[in-house]
Design a protein around this motif. Structure first.
Motif, mmCIF file in Angstrom:
data_model
loop_
_atom_site.group_PDB
_atom_site.id
_atom_site.type_symbol
_atom_site.label_atom_id
_atom_site.label_comp_id
_atom_site.label_asym_id
_atom_site.label_seq_id
_atom_site.Cartn_x
_atom_site.Cartn_y
_atom_site.Cartn_z
ATOM 1 N N SER A 48 0.690 -1.414 -0.035
ATOM 2 C CA SER A 48 0.049 -0.013 0.111
ATOM 3 C C SER A 48 0.836 1.319 -0.124
ATOM 4 O O SER A 48 0.488 2.253 -0.522
ATOM 5 N N TRP A 49 2.128 0.975 0.508
ATOM 6 C CA TRP A 49 3.048 2.284 0.360
ATOM 7 C C TRP A 49 3.629 2.530 -0.852
ATOM 8 O O TRP A 49 4.586 3.241 -1.093
ATOM 9 N N GLY A 50 3.498 1.498 -1.827
ATOM 10 C CA GLY A 50 4.015 1.487 -3.155
ATOM 11 C C GLY A 50 5.421 0.874 -3.324
ATOM 12 O O GLY A 50 6.358 1.260 -4.074
ATOM 13 N N VAL A 51 5.633 -0.019 -2.267
ATOM 14 C CA VAL A 51 7.133 -0.466 -2.353
ATOM 15 C C VAL A 51 6.667 -2.068 -2.342
ATOM 16 O O VAL A 51 7.795 -2.843 -1.593
ATOM 17 N N GLY A 52 6.033 -2.623 -3.049
ATOM 18 C CA GLY A 52 5.697 -3.925 -3.175
ATOM 19 C C GLY A 52 6.869 -4.782 -3.575
ATOM 20 O O GLY A 52 7.117 -5.959 -3.491
ATOM 21 N N ALA A 53 7.788 -4.060 -4.188
ATOM 22 C CA ALA A 53 9.209 -4.826 -4.749
ATOM 23 C C ALA A 53 9.780 -5.587 -3.443
ATOM 24 O O ALA A 53 10.500 -6.731 -3.818
ATOM 25 N N ILE A 54 9.846 -5.003 -2.306
ATOM 26 C CA ILE A 54 10.536 -5.406 -1.217
ATOM 27 C C ILE A 54 9.543 -6.267 -0.129
ATOM 28 O O ILE A 54 9.968 -6.858 0.755
ATOM 29 N N ALA A 55 8.207 -6.343 -0.539
ATOM 30 C CA ALA A 55 7.249 -6.846 0.509
ATOM 31 C C ALA A 55 7.361 -8.159 0.751
ATOM 32 O O ALA A 55 7.219 -8.500 1.761
ATOM 33 N N ASP A 56 7.764 -8.914 -0.098
ATOM 34 C CA ASP A 56 7.755 -10.512 0.159
ATOM 35 C C ASP A 56 9.138 -10.603 0.615
ATOM 36 O O ASP A 56 8.919 -11.437 1.782
ATOM 37 N N ASP A 57 10.293 -10.124 0.471
ATOM 38 C CA ASP A 57 11.276 -10.345 1.418
ATOM 39 C C ASP A 57 11.426 -9.871 2.951
ATOM 40 O O ASP A 57 11.545 -10.479 3.903
ATOM 41 N N MET A 58 10.697 -8.444 3.099
ATOM 42 C CA MET A 58 10.466 -8.051 4.349
ATOM 43 C C MET A 58 9.450 -8.684 5.099
ATOM 44 O O MET A 58 9.327 -9.079 6.345
ATOM 45 N N ALA A 59 8.503 -9.425 4.380
ATOM 46 C CA ALA A 59 7.383 -10.323 5.084
ATOM 47 C C ALA A 59 8.316 -11.454 5.736
ATOM 48 O O ALA A 59 7.825 -11.974 6.770
ATOM 49 N N VAL A 60 9.161 -12.130 4.833
ATOM 50 C CA VAL A 60 9.966 -13.358 5.463
ATOM 51 C C VAL A 60 10.562 -12.858 6.714
ATOM 52 O O VAL A 60 10.779 -13.634 7.669
ATOM 53 N N VAL A 61 11.380 -11.675 6.709
ATOM 54 C CA VAL A 61 12.150 -11.047 7.523
ATOM 55 C C VAL A 61 11.388 -11.156 9.031
ATOM 56 O O VAL A 61 11.611 -11.452 9.845
ATOM 57 N N ALA A 62 10.067 -10.442 8.814
ATOM 58 C CA ALA A 62 9.329 -10.172 9.887
ATOM 59 C C ALA A 62 8.972 -11.382 10.438
ATOM 60 O O ALA A 62 8.763 -11.696 11.828
ATOM 61 N N SER A 63 8.420 -12.409 9.696
ATOM 62 C CA SER A 63 7.883 -13.698 10.162
ATOM 63 C C SER A 63 9.015 -14.379 10.902
ATOM 64 O O SER A 63 8.759 -14.883 12.138
ATOM 65 N N GLU A 64 10.180 -14.228 10.354
ATOM 66 C CA GLU A 64 11.431 -14.885 11.162
ATOM 67 C C GLU A 64 11.586 -14.460 12.410
ATOM 68 O O GLU A 64 11.630 -15.002 13.424
ATOM 69 N N LEU A 65 11.516 -12.912 12.474
ATOM 70 C CA LEU A 65 12.034 -12.375 13.644
ATOM 71 C C LEU A 65 10.921 -12.509 14.692
ATOM 72 O O LEU A 65 11.418 -12.496 15.995
#
Length: 149
Positions: A48-65
């Motif tokens: 929604s903030w216009g940075v979908g290109a990093i959304a999947d990677d950051m979602a994995v990072v969030a999930s792991e942390l």
């Protein structure tokens, strides 16, 4: 409520009248099933903030942390995501004083690779003790240049 989400799309970064900071904060109870909600919320916010290109990677990072925080601290955790000045920063607070440590695991082991994933996906990551107890583990990713955070 076990999962609360707060998005402030128009915060102004301290010391800057023109830089916009977008923020998401999620408080999760000691229930590892809520990690999927964290992953979904982080991905949706970044898209929604216009940075979908990093959304999947950051979602994995969030999930792991978040998963590590709930597993090792055994209590509640707070996940914060900020997007400012071309950088996405994810922080996870927990009550544990144990520092995060990457460990080697065999191919037959089903868990224990979370920090290796974080190291592989994030541009930078680290941790710090919090005043008053506990720690914050953080990771950052550069946002695409076309993003006007």
């Amino acid at each position: 409520m076990r999962l609360t989400t707060h998005i402030d799309p128009g915060l102004t970064q301290a010391g800057s009248a023109s830089a916009t900071v977008r923020a998401l904060e999620i408080s999760i109870a000691a229930d590892r099933a809520l990690v999927a909600e964290v992953r979904h919320s982080v991905r949706a916010a970044l898209e929604s903030w216009g940075v979908g290109a990093i959304a999947d990677d950051m979602a994995v990072v969030a999930s792991e942390l978040a998963s590590n925080a709930l597993k090792h601290a055994g209590g509640e955790a707070t996940v914060r995501l900020r997007l400012a000045e071309g950088q996405a920063l994810l922080e996870v607070d927990d009550s544990s004083l144990r520092r995060p440590v990457s460990r080697r695991v065999g191919a037959e082991v089903e868990e224990g690779r979370g920090l290796f994933l974080v190291q592989a996906l994030a541009a930078d990551w680290g941790w710090r003790y919090r005043q008053g107890g506990g720690k914050t583990v953080w990771a950052s990713l550069p946002a695409p240049a076309e993003c006007a955070a």
